[in-house]
Structures are given as structure tokens and as C-alpha cells.
Scaffold this motif. Sequence first.
Motif, PDB file in Angstrom:
ATOM      1  N   HIS A 269       2.699   4.775  -1.121  1.00 11.99           N
ATOM      2  CA  HIS A 269       2.135   6.033  -1.588  1.00 11.99           C
ATOM      3  C   HIS A 269       2.678   6.464  -2.951  1.00 11.99           C
ATOM      4  CE1 HIS A 269       0.316   6.347   2.217  1.00 11.99           C
ATOM      5  NE2 HIS A 269       1.238   7.030   2.860  1.00 11.99           N
TER       6      HIS A 269
ATOM      7  N   ASP B 162      -3.319   7.765   8.433  1.00  9.71           N
ATOM      8  CA  ASP B 162      -4.413   8.556   7.877  1.00  9.71           C
ATOM      9  C   ASP B 162      -5.692   8.440   8.705  1.00  9.71           C
ATOM     10  OD1 ASP B 162      -4.980   5.958   7.249  1.00  9.71           O
ATOM     11  OD2 ASP B 162      -5.282   6.295   5.103  1.00  9.71           O
TER      12      ASP B 162
ATOM     13  N   HIS C 232      -6.871   8.677  -1.781  1.00 10.64           N
ATOM     14  CA  HIS C 232      -8.131   7.979  -2.051  1.00 10.64           C
ATOM     15  C   HIS C 232      -9.323   8.927  -2.087  1.00 10.64           C
ATOM     16  CE1 HIS C 232      -5.906   4.311  -1.785  1.00 10.64           C
ATOM     17  NE2 HIS C 232      -5.675   4.430  -0.494  1.00 10.64           N
ATOM     18  N   HIS C 233      -9.132  10.148  -1.589  1.00 12.08           N
ATOM     19  CA  HIS C 233     -10.193  11.151  -1.635  1.00 12.08           C
ATOM     20  C   HIS C 233      -9.557  12.522  -1.449  1.00 12.08           C
ATOM     21  CE1 HIS C 233      -9.892  11.293   2.764  1.00 12.08           C
ATOM     22  NE2 HIS C 233      -9.898   9.968   2.730  1.00 12.08           N
TER      23      HIS C 233
ATOM     24  N   ASN D 238      -0.075   9.380  -3.376  1.00  8.04           N
ATOM     25  CA  ASN D 238      -1.331   8.782  -3.833  1.00  8.04           C
ATOM     26  C   ASN D 238      -2.412   9.024  -2.787  1.00  8.04           C
ATOM     27  OD1 ASN D 238      -0.255   7.728  -6.203  1.00  8.04           O
ATOM     28  ND2 ASN D 238       0.390   5.821  -5.221  1.00  8.04           N
TER      29      ASN D 238
ATOM     30  N   HIS E 211      -7.607  13.520   1.799  1.00  4.64           N
ATOM     31  CA  HIS E 211      -6.766  12.459   2.354  1.00  4.64           C
ATOM     32  C   HIS E 211      -5.459  13.011   2.922  1.00  4.64           C
ATOM     33  CE1 HIS E 211      -5.647   7.920   1.807  1.00  4.64           C
ATOM     34  NE2 HIS E 211      -5.569   8.337   3.053  1.00  4.64           N
TER      35      HIS E 211
ATOM     36  N   ASN F 206       0.834  -1.205   0.000  1.00  2.00           N
ATOM     37  CA  ASN F 206       0.000   0.000   0.000  1.00  2.00           C
ATOM     38  C   ASN F 206       0.869   1.256   0.000  1.00  2.00           C
ATOM     39  OD1 ASN F 206       1.019  -0.209   2.554  1.00  2.00           O
ATOM     40  ND2 ASN F 206      -0.946  -0.120   3.612  1.00  2.00           N
TER      41      ASN F 206
END
Length: 347
Positions: free
Chosen positions: A21, A250, A316-317, A314, A320, A19
Amino acid sequence: MLPYFGIRTSDAKVSPLGNGHINDTFLVRWSNGELVLQGINTQVFKTPKALVENAHKIAEHLATKRQKSEYSLEIVAPVRTDKGLLAVDLGEQGFWRAINYLPHSHSIDVVSSEDEAFSAAKAFGHFSSALSDLDATQLEDVIPQFHHLPGRIDQLKAAVTCDQENRLASCSDWVDFVFSQQDILQELAQISPILPLRICHNDTKINNMLYDKRDMSSLAIIDLDTCMKGHLMYDFGDMVRTFTSPEEEDSTSLENVHVRESIFAAICRGYLSELDTVLTQDEKSSLWLGARVICLMIGVRFLTDHLNGDVYFNIHHESHNLQRAANQFTLYKSLLEQEGQLKNYLK
């Protein structure tokens, strides 16, 4: 790009891995084997060839140490192309490299026990100790001034001035908080010139140490992309940043974000068990500063990226990076609040 590594596309199964970034990482399995395939983010890493050359030099040095029984962890090494190259540059289709996949490997995102913290910190210390006799100047800086807090704050100031996404109003309190932390810059200016340059991992997150899922022992240090010359206080600081909070970076449950004292103590025990005789006294004195600088600086980077329109990490919204920044600043505040008791574990 699979054929460049001697793999038939029709014979391969490709699945996302990890996962991270920055880069795009995949696990590739086929009838005769498996490897990790990674597309390097060339917007972040402007000199990707230097990145793979650095990783190759480190892997070779650690392999020599392992042959002498001076390094006990598994080694993440490059898998060359069918033409013997370390990577494939496909222009607009990306810059791709492959590394060996370690079976039975397992990573975690949140430390749940002192034993996990101790073993990971000991592994990162072991990694740095094994590299302490490799000339740090042999590695090229793939991201110049990567851990340079004054420069990161200057970047935040520029993002605030521009406010190109009109997001400043929603995070002005955090911006003001960052600009109130000027004393830490004076501390840095005093100690940085007297610290030796060493090869640093520069991204000692808990999920960059693999456990062996068969017995949860330390297996390998991974993600060597940011290995460059620097100061080990930042490696220590990033362990504190990513090990000590009971929440992921996060998480919006800020009331739960704090430095767990017992985990901090375990980091100190594990890291110094490998490096106590390697570090100079000045380096040992710098570790507490490193912990504070990294927590503050990563928060600054997340906040800057939020203001700039999320061009680096990177997401996701839309919010973030702002959530990540608030999380890191909250952890930084916890460090300051517990300074008296936490510093005792470094004595």
C-alpha cells in the motif's frame, strides 16, 4: 537510478513487484543478476535513512544468528550502491534502496489452510525470538506511535470534524461504531506500561512471509520497513487480522468476513512454539488484546484516510479505503463474538 547500483539501464528489465500500500517496489533483472528496487514513500516515512539503517542492523544481527545455526530463515539484506551506500536520495526523484531478491520465493494474500497459518506464524515467531537479544532502543522509530490506538482515534476525530471531502455522511455508522469502543482503551492503558519493549516487525501480514514455492516451506520474513521497538501483542494481532479471514482485506463480501477458528488456533500453536519461553506472562496475557486492537485500529486508519481524501494508503478507486475499513470492522466484530472459544487457544 539503476546506475547508482552498478546496473546499466539498457541491460535491465524492470517489473512491478508485490501489492504493498505504501512504497513502490520493482523487480530488476539483468544479465548478471537480480535485485528488488524500492522507492520509499517519504510522506509516510519522514526519516527514510533511519528506515534503511534499522533494516541493516536487523539483517546483520540475523546473519550472525544464522552463522551460529540460531536462525534458519533466509535474510532480506540491503544491496549497497556502487559507492557503498545503503540508499540513494535523489530529492524530487525519490529515495531509493535495493535489497536482495530471493529466487523460488512465493507469497500468498489469503491463508487457505491451517498448515499455511502455522508455518507463517512460526516463522514470525522465529524472527522475533532471534531478535529478542538485540537492544530494541538501537532502532529508531520511523513512524512514532505507529500502533497507538488512542492517537489513531484522535486522528479519526479530527478527520470527522474537518470532513474536508464531504464523505462523513456515507460512513457515519462506522464512525459511531468506533467511538462506542471505549472500553478497549482502558484495557490498553492498564497493560501497556508493564509490557517489555522488544523489536517488533509491526506488519506481520501473511504476504510478508515468503514461502519457498518448491515445497511451500517458510523461506523468509520480508518488509522490515516498520521494524521498531514496541509490544509483540501487535505482531500477534496483525497475524490474526490477516490470516484468519477467508476474504482479502478489501473484499466487499462482508457476509464471508469472519475469524476462522481453526486458523486462529494454528496461529497460536505456531507463534508460541517459538516464543513460549521468551514471552513474559504479561505478554502472553496481552495477545488477545493485541488481536482486537489491531483489527479495530487498522479499520480506524482506513476510515480516517477515506475521510481525509486518501492521502496515506494507495487506492484503486474512491471508496477503496472505506471498503477496507468496513472489512476490518466486520472482522473485529467476529473476534468479539467468538471471544469465549478463541481465548482458549492462548491458554
